[in-house]
Write a protein that holds these residues in place. Structure first.
Motif, PDB file in Angstrom:
ATOM      1  N   LEU A 247     -21.088 -29.709   0.706  1.00 35.88           N
ATOM      2  CA  LEU A 247     -21.555 -31.087   0.508  1.00 35.88           C
ATOM      3  C   LEU A 247     -22.540 -31.025  -0.655  1.00 35.88           C
ATOM      4  O   LEU A 247     -23.348 -30.091  -0.730  1.00 35.88           O
ATOM      5  CB  LEU A 247     -22.268 -31.613   1.747  1.00 35.88           C
ATOM      6  N   SER A 248     -22.481 -31.999  -1.553  1.00 34.60           N
ATOM      7  CA  SER A 248     -23.338 -31.984  -2.736  1.00 34.60           C
ATOM      8  C   SER A 248     -23.880 -33.377  -3.020  1.00 34.60           C
ATOM      9  O   SER A 248     -23.271 -34.382  -2.653  1.00 34.60           O
ATOM     10  CB  SER A 248     -22.520 -31.488  -3.940  1.00 34.60           C
TER      11      SER A 248
ATOM     12  N   GLU B  70     -28.745 -30.614  -5.224  1.00 35.21           N
ATOM     13  CA  GLU B  70     -28.831 -30.196  -3.822  1.00 35.21           C
ATOM     14  C   GLU B  70     -27.420 -30.045  -3.263  1.00 35.21           C
ATOM     15  O   GLU B  70     -26.560 -30.889  -3.512  1.00 35.21           O
ATOM     16  CB  GLU B  70     -29.602 -31.243  -3.004  1.00 35.21           C
ATOM     17  N   TRP B  71     -27.205 -28.993  -2.515  1.00 36.18           N
ATOM     18  CA  TRP B  71     -25.917 -28.771  -1.874  1.00 36.18           C
ATOM     19  C   TRP B  71     -26.124 -27.975  -0.594  1.00 36.18           C
ATOM     20  O   TRP B  71     -27.138 -27.320  -0.413  1.00 36.18           O
ATOM     21  CB  TRP B  71     -24.939 -28.046  -2.807  1.00 36.18           C
ATOM     22  N   VAL B  72     -25.150 -28.087   0.284  1.00 35.82           N
ATOM     23  CA  VAL B  72     -25.177 -27.302   1.515  1.00 35.82           C
ATOM     24  C   VAL B  72     -23.766 -26.769   1.751  1.00 35.82           C
ATOM     25  O   VAL B  72     -22.777 -27.489   1.583  1.00 35.82           O
ATOM     26  CB  VAL B  72     -25.686 -28.126   2.726  1.00 35.82           C
ATOM     27  N   GLU B  73     -23.706 -25.490   2.063  1.00 35.18           N
ATOM     28  CA  GLU B  73     -22.420 -24.859   2.359  1.00 35.18           C
ATOM     29  C   GLU B  73     -22.146 -25.009   3.851  1.00 35.18           C
ATOM     30  O   GLU B  73     -22.941 -24.567   4.675  1.00 35.18           O
ATOM     31  CB  GLU B  73     -22.467 -23.394   1.970  1.00 35.18           C
TER      32      GLU B  73
ATOM     33  N   VAL C 257     -29.010 -31.249   8.707  1.00 36.89           N
ATOM     34  CA  VAL C 257     -28.486 -31.850   7.474  1.00 36.89           C
ATOM     35  C   VAL C 257     -28.242 -33.334   7.695  1.00 36.89           C
ATOM     36  O   VAL C 257     -27.558 -33.720   8.644  1.00 36.89           O
ATOM     37  CB  VAL C 257     -27.172 -31.149   7.054  1.00 36.89           C
ATOM     38  N   ASP C 258     -28.813 -34.170   6.830  1.00 35.87           N
ATOM     39  CA  ASP C 258     -28.579 -35.610   6.885  1.00 35.87           C
ATOM     40  C   ASP C 258     -27.439 -35.938   5.926  1.00 35.87           C
ATOM     41  O   ASP C 258     -27.601 -35.802   4.710  1.00 35.87           O
ATOM     42  CB  ASP C 258     -29.834 -36.383   6.483  1.00 35.87           C
ATOM     43  N   PRO C 259     -26.268 -36.345   6.434  1.00 39.33           N
ATOM     44  CA  PRO C 259     -25.127 -36.605   5.560  1.00 39.33           C
ATOM     45  C   PRO C 259     -25.395 -37.681   4.501  1.00 39.33           C
ATOM     46  O   PRO C 259     -24.738 -37.703   3.468  1.00 39.33           O
ATOM     47  CB  PRO C 259     -24.023 -37.062   6.505  1.00 39.33           C
TER      48      PRO C 259
END
Length: 194
Positions: A126-127, A145-148, A167-169
């Motif tokens: 998510l980016s 910002e990104w999350v794997e 994580v807040d989508p």
């Protein structure tokens, strides 16, 4: 005689070096993955309908007026918050991505009908970066910002990924199939309110 031994050793050293370089290149690039597919068909969580059925009126007779219509209550359940279509970056990629909020408050990323190439070290990210079509969009997802979420489960089919509670989508606007080894996007989807 010494010249022959020296030439023989040099030839063996060159051959050993070529074999080592080839082995390392095969490990790094894994070209066979371009010709293999991994199919995944996970159960996608059901979502509530976004349109409510038209209210029905009681049959009216001249003696009894019709009761006022009341909208049907929407049952609590899963819902799609954002969705988008994948676009091609480094490799041809199609399918859709959706972020679901489940009835229990958890969030999941649902990827439907994914079709992309297999590759080394593919991840689902998510980016906060927008999706740009073409080469300009290949390498932008690690800029902000990104999350794997996880390793890509397969390059074909339907897949579901848990989004951690931390994580807040709403902080992310895109999904990328990210090749971590080469820092490039195979394909990405812009997430828009459903």
């Amino acid at each position: 005689m010494r010249k022959r031994i020296f030439r023989s050793r040099a030839a063996w050293t060159a051959l050993a070096s070529a074999v080592l370089v080839t082995a390392l290149a095969l490990y790094w690039f894994q070209p066979w993955k371009l010709f293999t597919d991994t199919y995944v068909d996970e159960a996608v969580p059901p979502v509530r309908a976004t349109t409510s059925a038209a209210p029905t009126l009681a049959s009216a007779t001249p003696a009894t007026p019709a009761a006022p219509a009341t909208p049907a209550a929407t049952p609590a359940g899963n819902e799609i918050l954002t969705a988008g279509e994948f676009v091609t970056h480094e490799h041809g990629t199609t399918g859709t991505a959706e972020i679901h909020r489940l009835a229990n408050g958890r969030h999941q990323l649902v990827i439907r009908d994914l079709s992309t190439s297999s590759g080394p070290d593919l991840r689902v990210w998510l980016s906060d970066q927008p999706v740009t079509v073409g080469r300009a969009g290949w390498r932008v997802f690690d800029d902000g910002e990104w999350v794997e979420l996880a390793r890509l489960k397969g390059n074909k089919g339907n897949q579901v990924y848990e989004i951690p509670a931390s994580v807040d989508p709403r902080d992310f606007r895109s999904v990328s199939i990210w090749c971590k080894r080469f820092a490039v996007s195979f394909g990405a989807a812009d997430l828009r309110a459903a």
